[in-house]
Design a protein around this motif. Structure first.
Motif, PDB file in Angstrom:
ATOM      1  N   GLY A  44      -1.484   1.641  -8.897  1.00 50.35           N
ATOM      2  CA  GLY A  44      -2.198   2.661  -9.660  1.00 50.35           C
ATOM      3  C   GLY A  44      -2.473   3.903  -8.841  1.00 50.35           C
ATOM      4  O   GLY A  44      -2.297   5.035  -9.315  1.00 50.35           O
ATOM      5  N   GLU A  45      -2.883   3.728  -7.604  1.00 51.01           N
ATOM      6  CA  GLU A  45      -3.188   4.873  -6.747  1.00 51.01           C
ATOM      7  C   GLU A  45      -1.929   5.670  -6.407  1.00 51.01           C
ATOM      8  O   GLU A  45      -1.927   6.902  -6.434  1.00 51.01           O
ATOM      9  CB  GLU A  45      -3.873   4.395  -5.464  1.00 51.01           C
ATOM     10  N   ALA A  46      -0.851   4.978  -6.075  1.00 48.18           N
ATOM     11  CA  ALA A  46       0.400   5.672  -5.747  1.00 48.18           C
ATOM     12  C   ALA A  46       0.939   6.436  -6.958  1.00 48.18           C
ATOM     13  O   ALA A  46       1.415   7.569  -6.824  1.00 48.18           O
ATOM     14  CB  ALA A  46       1.443   4.671  -5.234  1.00 48.18           C
ATOM     15  N   CYS A  47       0.851   5.829  -8.135  1.00 42.41           N
ATOM     16  CA  CYS A  47       1.328   6.505  -9.349  1.00 42.41           C
ATOM     17  C   CYS A  47       0.418   7.670  -9.731  1.00 42.41           C
ATOM     18  O   CYS A  47       0.905   8.727 -10.150  1.00 42.41           O
ATOM     19  CB  CYS A  47       1.439   5.512 -10.498  1.00 42.41           C
ATOM     20  N   THR A  48      -0.879   7.507  -9.580  1.00 43.02           N
ATOM     21  CA  THR A  48      -1.821   8.591  -9.871  1.00 43.02           C
ATOM     22  C   THR A  48      -1.545   9.778  -8.962  1.00 43.02           C
ATOM     23  O   THR A  48      -1.556  10.936  -9.396  1.00 43.02           O
ATOM     24  CB  THR A  48      -3.272   8.105  -9.691  1.00 43.02           C
ATOM     25  N   ARG A  49      -1.286   9.502  -7.691  1.00 47.95           N
ATOM     26  CA  ARG A  49      -0.955  10.549  -6.726  1.00 47.95           C
ATOM     27  C   ARG A  49       0.312  11.288  -7.146  1.00 47.95           C
ATOM     28  O   ARG A  49       0.368  12.515  -7.142  1.00 47.95           O
ATOM     29  CB  ARG A  49      -0.780   9.912  -5.343  1.00 47.95           C
ATOM     30  N   ALA A  50       1.344  10.530  -7.529  1.00 42.27           N
ATOM     31  CA  ALA A  50       2.606  11.148  -7.949  1.00 42.27           C
ATOM     32  C   ALA A  50       2.419  11.998  -9.203  1.00 42.27           C
ATOM     33  O   ALA A  50       2.928  13.116  -9.287  1.00 42.27           O
ATOM     34  CB  ALA A  50       3.660  10.063  -8.184  1.00 42.27           C
ATOM     35  N   VAL A  51       1.683  11.486 -10.178  1.00 45.99           N
ATOM     36  CA  VAL A  51       1.428  12.240 -11.408  1.00 45.99           C
ATOM     37  C   VAL A  51       0.658  13.523 -11.092  1.00 45.99           C
ATOM     38  O   VAL A  51       0.990  14.603 -11.598  1.00 45.99           O
ATOM     39  CB  VAL A  51       0.664  11.371 -12.436  1.00 45.99           C
ATOM     40  N   ALA A  52      -0.353  13.420 -10.245  1.00 45.94           N
ATOM     41  CA  ALA A  52      -1.144  14.607  -9.883  1.00 45.94           C
ATOM     42  C   ALA A  52      -0.271  15.671  -9.222  1.00 45.94           C
ATOM     43  O   ALA A  52      -0.397  16.869  -9.527  1.00 45.94           O
ATOM     44  CB  ALA A  52      -2.293  14.211  -8.953  1.00 45.94           C
ATOM     45  N   LEU A  53       0.625  15.255  -8.332  1.00 49.01           N
ATOM     46  CA  LEU A  53       1.527  16.211  -7.680  1.00 49.01           C
ATOM     47  C   LEU A  53       2.470  16.861  -8.686  1.00 49.01           C
ATOM     48  O   LEU A  53       2.675  18.073  -8.664  1.00 49.01           O
ATOM     49  CB  LEU A  53       2.335  15.525  -6.580  1.00 49.01           C
ATOM     50  N   HIS A  54       3.042  16.067  -9.567  1.00 53.50           N
ATOM     51  CA  HIS A  54       3.947  16.608 -10.578  1.00 53.50           C
ATOM     52  C   HIS A  54       3.226  17.626 -11.455  1.00 53.50           C
ATOM     53  O   HIS A  54       3.762  18.705 -11.734  1.00 53.50           O
ATOM     54  CB  HIS A  54       4.516  15.482 -11.445  1.00 53.50           C
ATOM     55  N   ALA A 117      -3.803   2.960   2.280  1.00 55.65           N
ATOM     56  CA  ALA A 117      -3.825   2.288   3.580  1.00 55.65           C
ATOM     57  C   ALA A 117      -4.816   1.124   3.570  1.00 55.65           C
ATOM     58  O   ALA A 117      -4.619   0.129   4.268  1.00 55.65           O
ATOM     59  CB  ALA A 117      -4.167   3.281   4.681  1.00 55.65           C
ATOM     60  N   GLY A 118      -5.867   1.227   2.764  1.00 54.15           N
ATOM     61  CA  GLY A 118      -6.828   0.145   2.662  1.00 54.15           C
ATOM     62  C   GLY A 118      -6.330  -1.023   1.825  1.00 54.15           C
ATOM     63  O   GLY A 118      -6.760  -2.160   2.012  1.00 54.15           O
ATOM     64  N   PHE A 119      -5.412  -0.776   0.896  1.00 51.27           N
ATOM     65  CA  PHE A 119      -4.902  -1.820   0.006  1.00 51.27           C
ATOM     66  C   PHE A 119      -3.639  -2.485   0.519  1.00 51.27           C
ATOM     67  O   PHE A 119      -3.337  -3.604   0.131  1.00 51.27           O
ATOM     68  CB  PHE A 119      -4.567  -1.249  -1.380  1.00 51.27           C
ATOM     69  N   VAL A 120      -2.871  -1.777   1.350  1.00 52.22           N
ATOM     70  CA  VAL A 120      -1.530  -2.235   1.705  1.00 52.22           C
ATOM     71  C   VAL A 120      -1.375  -2.257   3.219  1.00 52.22           C
ATOM     72  O   VAL A 120      -1.534  -1.236   3.874  1.00 52.22           O
ATOM     73  CB  VAL A 120      -0.451  -1.289   1.108  1.00 52.22           C
ATOM     74  N   GLU A 121      -1.040  -3.425   3.758  1.00 53.68           N
ATOM     75  CA  GLU A 121      -0.810  -3.505   5.202  1.00 53.68           C
ATOM     76  C   GLU A 121       0.511  -2.878   5.595  1.00 53.68           C
ATOM     77  O   GLU A 121       0.615  -2.232   6.629  1.00 53.68           O
ATOM     78  CB  GLU A 121      -0.854  -4.962   5.663  1.00 53.68           C
ATOM     79  N   ASP A 122       1.538  -3.072   4.789  1.00 55.07           N
ATOM     80  CA  ASP A 122       2.866  -2.525   5.080  1.00 55.07           C
ATOM     81  C   ASP A 122       3.112  -1.337   4.153  1.00 55.07           C
ATOM     82  O   ASP A 122       3.625  -1.484   3.045  1.00 55.07           O
ATOM     83  CB  ASP A 122       3.928  -3.606   4.887  1.00 55.07           C
ATOM     84  N   LEU A 123       2.712  -0.159   4.607  1.00 54.65           N
ATOM     85  CA  LEU A 123       2.792   1.069   3.818  1.00 54.65           C
ATOM     86  C   LEU A 123       3.604   2.105   4.580  1.00 54.65           C
ATOM     87  O   LEU A 123       3.389   2.319   5.772  1.00 54.65           O
ATOM     88  CB  LEU A 123       1.382   1.617   3.571  1.00 54.65           C
ATOM     89  N   GLN A 124       4.554   2.725   3.875  1.00 55.94           N
ATOM     90  CA  GLN A 124       5.336   3.820   4.457  1.00 55.94           C
ATOM     91  C   GLN A 124       5.347   4.977   3.467  1.00 55.94           C
ATOM     92  O   GLN A 124       5.518   4.759   2.260  1.00 55.94           O
ATOM     93  CB  GLN A 124       6.774   3.390   4.727  1.00 55.94           C
TER      94      GLN A 124
END
Length: 144
Positions: A44-54, A117-124
């Motif tokens: 949800g956070e990654a998609c919200t970020r992408a939508v906000a940028l778009h 970063a708080g939700f995902v240990e393996d984040l790139q």
């Protein structure tokens, strides 16, 4: 190995759908039940970020979400905003950040990395291989 691809127009209403699909695929892939809330929040956070940028940069192209359960559960969220927009607040020092008057979109974009970063240990987070945009890649272990 199964891959699920979802693309949606950059509207906040579609983020919920991406979260629901992402958790369903994670559950089927064998992600531990205790991690599913983190998966849901991170997608949800990654998609919200992408939508906000778009929306902020007037990008009409769809946001891409790709989920793969080969070895581990991997989710890629790809936006097509300019890379300098995607790094957003991470380019500011903390004391400068405190002085900034931030729009809601800028705040969503910058704070999103800290939440992820708080939700995902393996984040790139990196530029896409071709064209303009950023890929947020998140990986969770599966227990098969």
């Amino acid at each position: 190995m199964a891959t699920v691809r979802l693309s949606f127009s950059p509207a906040p209403v579609h983020v919920r759908t991406a979260r629901l699909v992402g958790v369903a695929v994670a559950r089927r892939a064998g992600v531990r039940e205790g991690l599913l809330d983190e998966v849901r929040l991170a997608i949800g956070e990654a998609c919200t970020r992408a939508v906000a940028l778009h929306r902020q940069y007037g990008v009409a192209e769809p946001v891409l979400v790709e989920m793969n359960d080969s070895g581990a559960y991997t989710v890629r969220v790809v936006d097509r905003a300019p890379i300098e927009a995607s790094i957003g607040l991470t380019a500011l020092a903390p004391d400068e950040l405190a002085q900034e008057s931030l729009s809601e979109d800028a705040l969503t974009t910058g704070v999103g990395f800290a939440l992820l970063a708080g939700f995902v240990e393996d984040l790139q987070v990196r530029p896409v291989d071709e064209g303009i945009g950023t890929e947020v890649r998140m990986v969770w272990p599966v227990g098969r």
